[in-house]
Motif scaffolding. Structure first.
Motif: not given
Length: 73
Positions: A42-46
């Motif tokens: 999720x860190x890649x997106x968020x």
């Protein structure tokens, strides 16, 4: 989730559909490979999302305020 039944990981990601409640059970959607991959990355997106920097409301304050308003009513 959307009114069409689409489940997304966030209201700001309406095109990232993890499944649809009209066709699948919520538990199955929550545990599917798409959602697991998103959770793991999720860190890649968020990572740059503004929602990460917004101050969150302290839930204890909200509960106390609701209790106090009922008591005084």
């Amino acid at each position: 989730m959307s009114r069409e039944g689409n489940v997304t990981p966030c209201c700001l990601l309406p095109d990232v559909k993890m499944g649809n409640l009209l066709n699948e059970d919520l538990k199955d959607i929550w545990q599917n490979d798409k959602f697991n991959l998103f959770r793991n990355n999720y860190r890649d997106t968020c990572g740059s999302c503004d929602l990460w920097v917004i101050d969150q409301v302290d839930s204890d304050q909200v509960i106390d305020k609701n209790i106090n308003s009922r008591v005084s009513a």
